[in-house]
Each structure stands twice: as structure tokens, then as C-alpha cells.
Motif scaffolding. Sequence first.
Motif, PDB file in Angstrom:
ATOM      1  N   GLY A 168      -1.126   5.999  17.578  1.00  0.00           N
ATOM      2  CA  GLY A 168      -0.878   4.628  18.185  1.00  0.00           C
ATOM      3  C   GLY A 168       0.161   3.687  18.185  1.00  0.00           C
ATOM      4  O   GLY A 168       1.001   3.830  18.889  1.00  0.00           O
ATOM      5  N   VAL A 169      -0.321   3.183  17.573  1.00  0.00           N
ATOM      6  CA  VAL A 169       0.673   2.793  16.341  1.00  0.00           C
ATOM      7  C   VAL A 169       2.079   3.436  16.160  1.00  0.00           C
ATOM      8  O   VAL A 169       2.858   2.617  16.425  1.00  0.00           O
ATOM      9  CB  VAL A 169       0.864   2.084  15.281  1.00  0.00           C
ATOM     10  N   GLY A 170       2.359   3.868  15.309  1.00  0.00           N
ATOM     11  CA  GLY A 170       2.624   4.454  15.178  1.00  0.00           C
ATOM     12  C   GLY A 170       3.905   4.943  16.021  1.00  0.00           C
ATOM     13  O   GLY A 170       5.333   5.074  16.552  1.00  0.00           O
ATOM     14  N   HIS A 171       3.590   5.794  17.089  1.00  0.00           N
ATOM     15  CA  HIS A 171       4.406   6.482  18.750  1.00  0.00           C
ATOM     16  C   HIS A 171       5.043   5.433  19.284  1.00  0.00           C
ATOM     17  O   HIS A 171       6.209   4.865  19.229  1.00  0.00           O
ATOM     18  CB  HIS A 171       3.065   6.767  19.101  1.00  0.00           C
ATOM     19  N   LEU A 172       3.974   3.652  19.197  1.00  0.00           N
ATOM     20  CA  LEU A 172       5.034   2.641  19.976  1.00  0.00           C
ATOM     21  C   LEU A 172       6.078   1.967  18.913  1.00  0.00           C
ATOM     22  O   LEU A 172       6.699   1.849  19.744  1.00  0.00           O
ATOM     23  CB  LEU A 172       3.577   2.260  19.826  1.00  0.00           C
ATOM     24  N   ALA A 173       5.848   2.190  17.646  1.00  0.00           N
ATOM     25  CA  ALA A 173       7.484   1.885  16.795  1.00  0.00           C
ATOM     26  C   ALA A 173       7.831   3.122  17.069  1.00  0.00           C
ATOM     27  O   ALA A 173       9.772   2.677  17.239  1.00  0.00           O
ATOM     28  CB  ALA A 173       7.131   2.186  15.513  1.00  0.00           C
TER      29      ALA A 173
ATOM     30  N   PHE B  62       0.354  -1.450  -0.236  1.00  0.00           N
ATOM     31  CA  PHE B  62      -0.512   0.134  -0.288  1.00  0.00           C
ATOM     32  C   PHE B  62       0.776   1.290  -0.433  1.00  0.00           C
ATOM     33  O   PHE B  62       0.378   2.083   0.348  1.00  0.00           O
ATOM     34  CB  PHE B  62      -0.702   0.386   1.264  1.00  0.00           C
ATOM     35  N   GLY B  63       1.789   0.933  -0.111  1.00  0.00           N
ATOM     36  CA  GLY B  63       2.888   2.423  -0.440  1.00  0.00           C
ATOM     37  C   GLY B  63       3.715   2.764   0.630  1.00  0.00           C
ATOM     38  O   GLY B  63       4.143   4.224   0.512  1.00  0.00           O
ATOM     39  N   TRP B  64       3.893   1.649   1.478  1.00  0.00           N
ATOM     40  CA  TRP B  64       4.771   2.637   2.460  1.00  0.00           C
ATOM     41  C   TRP B  64       6.454   2.744   1.777  1.00  0.00           C
ATOM     42  O   TRP B  64       6.786   2.209   1.446  1.00  0.00           O
ATOM     43  CB  TRP B  64       5.376   1.310   3.852  1.00  0.00           C
ATOM     44  N   VAL B  65       6.816   4.063   2.353  1.00  0.00           N
ATOM     45  CA  VAL B  65       8.465   5.204   2.353  1.00  0.00           C
ATOM     46  C   VAL B  65       9.257   4.509   3.092  1.00  0.00           C
ATOM     47  O   VAL B  65       9.080   4.645   3.981  1.00  0.00           O
ATOM     48  CB  VAL B  65       7.843   6.719   1.882  1.00  0.00           C
ATOM     49  N   THR B  66      10.036   3.253   2.846  1.00  0.00           N
ATOM     50  CA  THR B  66      11.245   3.249   3.975  1.00  0.00           C
ATOM     51  C   THR B  66      12.093   4.789   4.155  1.00  0.00           C
ATOM     52  O   THR B  66      12.039   5.402   3.692  1.00  0.00           O
ATOM     53  CB  THR B  66      11.708   2.407   3.068  1.00  0.00           C
ATOM     54  N   GLY B  67      11.658   4.662   5.458  1.00  0.00           N
ATOM     55  CA  GLY B  67      12.655   6.322   6.122  1.00  0.00           C
ATOM     56  C   GLY B  67      11.962   7.339   6.428  1.00  0.00           C
ATOM     57  O   GLY B  67      12.332   8.191   7.145  1.00  0.00           O
ATOM     58  N   MET B  68      10.836   7.047   6.147  1.00  0.00           N
ATOM     59  CA  MET B  68       9.419   8.214   6.315  1.00  0.00           C
ATOM     60  C   MET B  68       9.296   7.948   7.343  1.00  0.00           C
ATOM     61  O   MET B  68       8.901   6.856   7.878  1.00  0.00           O
ATOM     62  CB  MET B  68       8.480   7.905   5.400  1.00  0.00           C
ATOM     63  N   PRO B  69       8.587   9.281   7.780  1.00  0.00           N
ATOM     64  CA  PRO B  69       7.979   8.485   9.154  1.00  0.00           C
ATOM     65  C   PRO B  69       6.210   8.522   9.532  1.00  0.00           C
ATOM     66  O   PRO B  69       6.179   9.133   7.679  1.00  0.00           O
ATOM     67  CB  PRO B  69       8.713   9.796  10.565  1.00  0.00           C
ATOM     68  N   TRP B  70       5.930   7.957  10.161  1.00  0.00           N
ATOM     69  CA  TRP B  70       4.188   8.107   9.965  1.00  0.00           C
ATOM     70  C   TRP B  70       3.843  10.066  10.516  1.00  0.00           C
ATOM     71  O   TRP B  70       2.813  10.048   9.509  1.00  0.00           O
ATOM     72  CB  TRP B  70       3.757   7.248  10.738  1.00  0.00           C
ATOM     73  N   GLY B  71       4.582  10.331  11.133  1.00  0.00           N
ATOM     74  CA  GLY B  71       4.076  11.732  11.731  1.00  0.00           C
ATOM     75  C   GLY B  71       5.632  12.060  12.893  1.00  0.00           C
ATOM     76  O   GLY B  71       6.054  11.128  13.325  1.00  0.00           O
ATOM     77  N   VAL B  72       5.188  13.394  13.002  1.00  0.00           N
ATOM     78  CA  VAL B  72       6.122  14.242  13.421  1.00  0.00           C
ATOM     79  C   VAL B  72       5.762  15.011  14.984  1.00  0.00           C
ATOM     80  O   VAL B  72       4.391  15.805  13.797  1.00  0.00           O
ATOM     81  CB  VAL B  72       7.225  14.538  12.960  1.00  0.00           C
TER      82      VAL B  72
ATOM     83  N   LEU C 126       9.803   2.230  20.440  1.00  0.00           N
ATOM     84  CA  LEU C 126      10.417   1.390  20.415  1.00  0.00           C
ATOM     85  C   LEU C 126      12.324   1.209  20.064  1.00  0.00           C
ATOM     86  O   LEU C 126      12.958   1.261  20.388  1.00  0.00           O
ATOM     87  CB  LEU C 126       9.604  -0.308  20.070  1.00  0.00           C
ATOM     88  N   ARG C 127      12.164   2.165  19.227  1.00  0.00           N
ATOM     89  CA  ARG C 127      12.905   2.339  18.628  1.00  0.00           C
ATOM     90  C   ARG C 127      13.643   3.570  19.586  1.00  0.00           C
ATOM     91  O   ARG C 127      15.006   4.234  19.181  1.00  0.00           O
ATOM     92  CB  ARG C 127      12.663   3.442  17.074  1.00  0.00           C
ATOM     93  N   GLY C 128      13.307   3.749  20.918  1.00  0.00           N
ATOM     94  CA  GLY C 128      13.620   4.407  22.143  1.00  0.00           C
ATOM     95  C   GLY C 128      13.726   6.199  21.521  1.00  0.00           C
ATOM     96  O   GLY C 128      14.221   7.034  22.850  1.00  0.00           O
ATOM     97  N   GLU C 129      12.459   6.612  21.009  1.00  0.00           N
ATOM     98  CA  GLU C 129      12.091   8.017  20.556  1.00  0.00           C
ATOM     99  C   GLU C 129      11.538   8.007  22.257  1.00  0.00           C
ATOM    100  O   GLU C 129      11.077   7.623  22.833  1.00  0.00           O
ATOM    101  CB  GLU C 129      11.698   8.669  19.543  1.00  0.00           C
ATOM    102  N   GLY C 130      11.148   9.621  22.457  1.00  0.00           N
ATOM    103  CA  GLY C 130      10.841  10.189  23.304  1.00  0.00           C
ATOM    104  C   GLY C 130       9.491   9.879  23.489  1.00  0.00           C
ATOM    105  O   GLY C 130       8.120   9.677  22.903  1.00  0.00           O
ATOM    106  N   PRO C 131       8.078  10.236  24.766  1.00  0.00           N
ATOM    107  CA  PRO C 131       7.049  10.475  24.801  1.00  0.00           C
ATOM    108  C   PRO C 131       5.965  11.962  24.077  1.00  0.00           C
ATOM    109  O   PRO C 131       6.751  12.759  23.688  1.00  0.00           O
ATOM    110  CB  PRO C 131       7.073  10.375  26.381  1.00  0.00           C
ATOM    111  N   ILE C 132       4.925  11.726  23.679  1.00  0.00           N
ATOM    112  CA  ILE C 132       4.723  12.783  23.255  1.00  0.00           C
ATOM    113  C   ILE C 132       4.387  13.681  24.263  1.00  0.00           C
ATOM    114  O   ILE C 132       4.234  13.818  25.557  1.00  0.00           O
ATOM    115  CB  ILE C 132       2.761  12.797  22.490  1.00  0.00           C
ATOM    116  N   LYS C 133       5.258  14.953  23.426  1.00  0.00           N
ATOM    117  CA  LYS C 133       5.665  16.552  25.092  1.00  0.00           C
ATOM    118  C   LYS C 133       4.787  16.990  25.504  1.00  0.00           C
ATOM    119  O   LYS C 133       4.248  17.147  26.435  1.00  0.00           O
ATOM    120  CB  LYS C 133       6.664  17.081  23.884  1.00  0.00           C
ATOM    121  N   ALA C 134       3.461  17.358  24.317  1.00  0.00           N
ATOM    122  CA  ALA C 134       2.387  17.935  24.828  1.00  0.00           C
ATOM    123  C   ALA C 134       1.627  17.689  25.204  1.00  0.00           C
ATOM    124  O   ALA C 134       1.236  16.164  24.721  1.00  0.00           O
ATOM    125  CB  ALA C 134       1.360  18.138  23.231  1.00  0.00           C
TER     126      ALA C 134
END
Length: 240
Positions: free
Chosen positions: A157-162, A70-80, A165-173
Motif C-alpha cells: 500500500g505504501v509503496g504503491h501510493l508512492a 534501516f538501509g533504504w537504497v536510493t533509486g531502488m524500487p520497493w517492488g515491481v 504520486l510519482r505518476g505511475e499507473g495502477p496495479i494491472k492484475a
Amino acid sequence: MIAALQILQSGDVSARKMTGSWAGAMGHTQFIPTSYLDYAVDYNGDGRRDIWSDDPTDALASTAAYLSKFGWVTGMPWGVEVILPEGFDYTLADRKILRMPSDWARLGITDTKGAPIRDFGSASILLPAGAEGAAFMIFKNFEVLERYNTADAYVIGVGHLADRLRGEGPIKASWPRGDRALTFDERKELQDRLTRAGFTTKGVDGRIGPNTIDAVRAYQVAKGLTPDGYPSLRLLERLR
Ligand SMILES: [Ca+2]
């Protein structure tokens, strides 16, 4: 049903082990039988596409195949997660408005550390809890995850969990605590009241889609409210 029988016929799994939800969603990532036939892969090479096993290798590889298709682009985030500048024009937070991150940066939109976001691809600004909550810059991969489930909360939820798992921090707001999601009946009432007030939602079905968001925004603009398009309980109470 036919697809489920074809899976059994292929010998990938026995009838006893072929478990799933009431709606037929099976295995670690809840494939329905037709998705299984189209996307399941035998990644560990044992000759069976086994998405039910305690070993999740085939299930995860099958899901990757699905997202890739369905077009997943490697290296592109779901969102920031982003910080919006003072005086941000909230009518720009609209899934239909796509710009490159460098264009958004020119409006003063940065990541939570104050840095501009790399040009991963065109992006829109999403406010899942309206102007009072977290803001995200979302990319094409957000849409790809929506192929699984279109709820913003699911994709975030799915994107943030991923990310975690990669070591990034929680949602700040922080999220609006006094708020709650509208019930199905309240969403219908909101649509009905908006439409009768001259801001048509093009139907009253209890689903918050682009037409309802546009109507909410038009109402907010007309009333001098922050035009974030968010169907809050406060907005419904105001319409009452
Ligand atoms: Ca296998």
C-alpha cells in the motif's frame, strides 16, 4: 514513557500538542517516542523537531531518516509488478529465494509491459494473494518498509501510493474477488489441520509466517495443487 518525558523535557513540543494514538504513535507518520528520540530531525531549521505540525516537513524528513538508518537504497524500487510465464514453478515464489532480476528474466519474468526488470539488486517473487492475484518482484527496500509494519498489504500500500504520486499507473492484475482473508481463528485452525495432516507449521499461533507458508506449500505439492504457499479459504475448506 521515559522517552515521552524526555521529548517534553527537550522542549520540542508542549504537553498539550504532544498527541498520539493509544499506543503512543505520534505525528503524521506515527513515530513512537523511542523512534522519535533516535530519528526525528529538525529539517525546516526552526529549532524544534516538530512531527505534529500541519507543516509535514519535519515528519517526512524524520521518516526519511528512519528509513535511511534501516538501509533504504536510493533509486531502488520497493517492488515491481511482474508477469509470470506459463508453467512458472511457484515454489520459486519464496522470500528466501533471492536472485538478480536478470536471472529472473531468464525464466521469462517481465514487467507488465513485457520488458525485463533492471538489476536494481537481488529480489524475490511475492504473491500477496497467491497464484490467482498480482505478482511482484520485491527488493531490499521492501524489507526496509517492513521496519514500519510487516504486513505485505501495508508495504504494498505504501509503496504503491508512492509510485502513484510519482505518476505511475495502477496495479494491472486483478485480485481474487471471491476470496477473503482468513480470520485469526481460521488461521489457527489451518495451522492445526496442516500439522495434524503431517505438514508441521511449527506452532499454532494464528500468524502466517515462513513456517506456515512452507507447510502450505508442502501440502500443495503433496496434493498436486499450485504450490503458491497462499493460505486461502479454499485450502482450509479442503483440509476440513
Ligand atoms: Ca522544525
